[in-house]
Enzyme design. Structure first.
Site, PDB file in Angstrom:
ATOM      1  N   ASP A 187       0.890  -1.153   0.055  1.00 41.21           N
ATOM      2  CA  ASP A 187      -0.113   0.022  -0.286  1.00 41.21           C
ATOM      3  C   ASP A 187       0.700   1.270  -0.252  1.00 41.21           C
ATOM      4  O   ASP A 187       1.154   1.790   0.939  1.00 41.21           O
ATOM      5  CB  ASP A 187      -0.869  -0.081   1.061  1.00 41.21           C
ATOM      6  CG  ASP A 187      -1.929   1.072   1.470  1.00 41.21           C
ATOM      7  OD1 ASP A 187      -2.132   1.771   0.381  1.00 41.21           O
ATOM      8  OD2 ASP A 187      -2.137   1.350   2.558  1.00 41.21           O
TER       9      ASP A 187
ATOM     10  N   LYS B   9       0.363   3.551  -2.389  1.00 41.70           N
ATOM     11  CA  LYS B   9      -0.597   4.787  -3.032  1.00 41.70           C
ATOM     12  C   LYS B   9       0.337   5.535  -4.205  1.00 41.70           C
ATOM     13  O   LYS B   9       0.341   6.542  -4.176  1.00 41.70           O
ATOM     14  CB  LYS B   9      -1.171   5.574  -2.014  1.00 41.70           C
ATOM     15  CG  LYS B   9      -1.813   4.876  -1.186  1.00 41.70           C
ATOM     16  CD  LYS B   9      -2.820   5.919  -0.134  1.00 41.70           C
ATOM     17  CE  LYS B   9      -3.511   5.145   0.939  1.00 41.70           C
ATOM     18  NZ  LYS B   9      -2.689   4.272   1.845  1.00 41.70           N
TER      19      LYS B   9
HETATM   20  O1  C5P Z   1      -4.977   1.646  12.129  1.00 43.60           O
HETATM   21  P1  C5P Z   1      -6.058   1.568  10.992  1.00 43.60           P
HETATM   22  O2  C5P Z   1      -7.047   0.393  11.205  1.00 43.60           O
HETATM   23  O3  C5P Z   1      -6.816   3.019  10.889  1.00 43.60           O
HETATM   24  O4  C5P Z   1      -5.233   1.394   9.843  1.00 43.60           O
HETATM   25  C1  C5P Z   1      -6.010   1.382   8.597  1.00 43.60           C
HETATM   26  C2  C5P Z   1      -4.537   1.155   7.218  1.00 43.60           C
HETATM   27  O5  C5P Z   1      -5.214   1.168   6.219  1.00 43.60           O
HETATM   28  C3  C5P Z   1      -3.505   2.144   7.525  1.00 43.60           C
HETATM   29  O6  C5P Z   1      -2.408   1.241   7.139  1.00 43.60           O
HETATM   30  C4  C5P Z   1      -3.613   3.044   6.252  1.00 43.60           C
HETATM   31  O7  C5P Z   1      -2.516   3.439   5.651  1.00 43.60           O
HETATM   32  C5  C5P Z   1      -4.628   2.249   5.313  1.00 43.60           C
HETATM   33  N1  C5P Z   1      -5.503   3.116   4.412  1.00 43.60           N
HETATM   34  C6  C5P Z   1      -6.412   3.684   4.976  1.00 43.60           C
HETATM   35  N2  C5P Z   1      -7.346   4.340   4.249  1.00 43.60           N
HETATM   36  C7  C5P Z   1      -7.087   4.247   2.712  1.00 43.60           C
HETATM   37  C8  C5P Z   1      -6.042   3.500   2.145  1.00 43.60           C
HETATM   38  C9  C5P Z   1      -5.249   2.680   3.312  1.00 43.60           C
HETATM   39  O8  C5P Z   1      -6.698   3.951   6.047  1.00 43.60           O
HETATM   40  N3  C5P Z   1      -7.915   4.804   1.888  1.00 43.60           N
END
Ligand code: C5P
Length: 235
Positions: free
Chosen positions: A65, A67
């Site tokens: 991930d 991006k």
């Molecule tokens: O700790 P949490 O459950 O919030 O983590 C969510 C993960 O998903 C993080 O690694 C964040 O970078 C990723 N993510 C996100 N939203 C997105 C894409 C990826 O929260 N749209």
């Protein structure tokens, strides 16, 4: 779609830790229950491909991930660095030429287009000068990404239902912003578009991405088991 994905691949554990050692510990704790792990910016900056290759060699799946968002040629060359090394999913961002460039270079890699970050609320879109609702923007971007050859999208569980109904069964919908029921209304959280694991899958997500609820838990496996029970109840 919902019946084909095994329960131990529904939850993608976000390995949001600093280094390979910590990531390995977390994988070893969780791998009896889930075999999908996300390597994001924090861990990739700390370990480059070392952790990615280790997880792949262990027989598990990796979502990388990072991006990717840059001019088309740079994104294409970045995607080439990732493909054909066993990574299952990678995230990209951008307009049509950027997505086309990524798709042209993906090899065996499945590509997810980021729609609107789950940390954004409507007010954040307005502050960036955007007038569409989040739901409309997510749907618009998802439809376009699919037409351009992406395999799926990253979106919150709140927008999943319309996409699943209108864009078909094949689309991967990978949903972060997952919180256990009690924490769904926590205003101090940086994530704004939050749902439970069960709600996300019920609404049509194919996978959920879970970071802190698992990584900060005293008993990560217990959290995974609870989420898997919720998921099993709705598929
Ligand atoms: O700790 P949490 O459950 O919030 O983590 C969510 C993960 O998903 C993080 O690694 C964040 O970078 C990723 N993510 C996100 N939203 C997105 C894409 C990826 O929260 N749209």
């Amino acid at each position: 779609m919902s019946n084909i994905i095994p329960l131990n691949e529904r939850i993608i554990v976000a390995l949001d830790v600093d280094d390979t050692e910590q990531a390995k510990n977390l994988v070893k704790k969780c791998e009896s229950h889930t075999r999908y792990f996300k390597v994001g910016l924090q861990l990739f900056m700390g370990s480059w491909f070392e952790t990615v290759d280790w997880i792949v060699d262990r027989g598990h799946k990796v979502m990388l991930d990072l991006k990717f968002f840059d001019i088309p040629e740079t994104v294409k060359l970045a995607v080439e660095q990732v493909n054909n090394r066993g990574v299952s999913l990678a995230t990209i961002h951008g307009n049509d030429p950027i997505i086309r460039a990524a798709v042209s270079a993906r090899g065996d890699l499945k590509l997810l287009a980021v729609t609107v970050l789950t940390s954004f609320g409507e007010e954040d879109l307005r502050a960036m000068g955007m007038t569409q609702s989040i739901e409309d923007l997510v749907y618009f971007r998802a439809k376009r990404a699919l037409e351009l050859g992406c395999d799926g999208v990253v979106s919150s569980g709140l927008e999943a239902e319309k996409m699943r109904n209108d864009l078909g069964e094949k689309l991967l919908i990978v949903t972060p912003g997952i919180r256990p029921g009690a924490n769904v209304q926590d205003d101090s959280d940086d994530q704004k578009r939050i749902v439970t694991a069960g709600m996300a899958i019920k609404n049509g997500a194919s996978h959920v991405v879970v970071g802190r609820p698992i990584t900060k838990a005293a008993d990560p496996v217990k959290v995974i088991e609870q989420m898997q029970q919720e998921i099993a109840g709705v598929v």
